[in-house]
Scaffold this motif. Sequence first.
Motif, short mmCIF file in Angstrom:
data_model
loop_
_atom_site.label_atom_id
_atom_site.label_comp_id
_atom_site.label_asym_id
_atom_site.label_seq_id
_atom_site.Cartn_x
_atom_site.Cartn_y
_atom_site.Cartn_z
N UNK A 12 -4.82 -2.19 -21.02
CA UNK A 12 -5.70 -2.56 -19.91
C UNK A 12 -4.85 -2.75 -18.66
N UNK A 13 -5.25 -2.10 -17.56
CA UNK A 13 -4.47 -2.21 -16.33
C UNK A 13 -4.72 -3.57 -15.68
N UNK A 14 -3.72 -4.05 -14.99
CA UNK A 14 -3.82 -5.33 -14.31
C UNK A 14 -4.78 -5.20 -13.13
N UNK A 15 -5.60 -6.20 -12.92
CA UNK A 15 -6.54 -6.19 -11.80
C UNK A 15 -5.87 -6.85 -10.60
N UNK A 16 -5.48 -6.05 -9.65
CA UNK A 16 -4.82 -6.53 -8.44
C UNK A 16 -5.88 -6.91 -7.42
N UNK A 17 -5.66 -8.02 -6.71
CA UNK A 17 -6.61 -8.43 -5.68
C UNK A 17 -5.98 -8.54 -4.29
N UNK A 18 -4.68 -8.38 -4.19
CA UNK A 18 -3.97 -8.47 -2.91
C UNK A 18 -2.99 -7.30 -2.80
N UNK A 19 -2.78 -6.83 -1.59
CA UNK A 19 -1.73 -5.84 -1.33
C UNK A 19 -1.19 -6.10 0.06
N UNK A 20 0.13 -6.03 0.18
CA UNK A 20 0.78 -6.14 1.48
C UNK A 20 1.69 -4.92 1.62
N UNK A 21 1.56 -4.22 2.74
CA UNK A 21 2.27 -2.96 2.94
C UNK A 21 2.88 -2.88 4.33
N UNK A 22 3.85 -1.97 4.46
CA UNK A 22 4.46 -1.65 5.74
C UNK A 22 4.71 -0.15 5.80
N UNK A 23 4.88 0.36 6.99
CA UNK A 23 5.12 1.79 7.15
C UNK A 23 6.61 2.09 7.09
N UNK A 24 7.02 3.01 6.21
CA UNK A 24 8.43 3.38 6.17
C UNK A 24 8.84 4.27 7.35
N UNK A 25 7.88 4.71 8.15
CA UNK A 25 8.16 5.60 9.28
C UNK A 25 8.45 4.85 10.57
#
Length: 190
Positions: A12-25
Motif C-alpha cells: 500500500x502506497x503512503x498517503x502524502x498530504x504535504x509537498x514542498x518544492x523548488x525549481x532547480x532552474x
Amino acid sequence: MLAAQNDNKPAQSKLYTHAINTSPLGPILGLYALNYELLIGQKHGLFLEGIYIDYRGAIFKPSNPGVGGRLNAQYRWHMSGAMESFFVGIFARYYNFTYATTEKVVTNGNNAIVGFDMNITSYGVGLNIGWRWIGSHGENFAVRIGYGPSSASASATRSEQSILQRVADLKNGEVLYGGIDAEVSVGYAF
C-alpha cells in the motif's frame, strides 16, 4: 501458503498530504520558486507559490535584467485520489517586475541616451494541468502548464514619446504572455 499469497499483494502506497518544492532552474533562469501544496481528502490540493525574479545574476539573462516577484494561489483536483497523480487546477496570480534600461531620445534638439526604470504589474486567473511523481522516500518531481488572461499596468520614470511606446509594448507583451503558468520543480512530500 497464506504467507505466499500475502507476499504477492502490492504494497500500500503512503498517503502524502504535504509537498514542498523548488525549481532547480533558478540559477540558470533567474527565477527562484518555492511552493507548498496541502492535499485535503486525497483529491483537493491547495497550492501556494512565491517566485523571486532576479535576472541580474542569471546564466541566461535578458538584455534588460531586473528584479521582481510573482505570487500564485491554486486549487488542484487530483484525479487519482492521491498527491502522486495528474491534476487539473485553477489559479490566480499577482506579478510585479522592475528593471533599469536605456533609450535613445531627443532632448533639446540633440540625440541622447538616457537611463530610466520601467515597472510592470499584472493580475490574472486561469486553468492549468500537471503531474506529480513521488518516490519511495517522499522525493518528488512536479510539472504543470496553464494559461489565463491578464490585466496589466506599466510605467516608466521618464515620459519621452519613445519611452512611452516601450511602456505600451511592455504592457501589451505582459497581457499576451504574462498569463502563462508553468512549473518544473523538485522537492519532498510528507
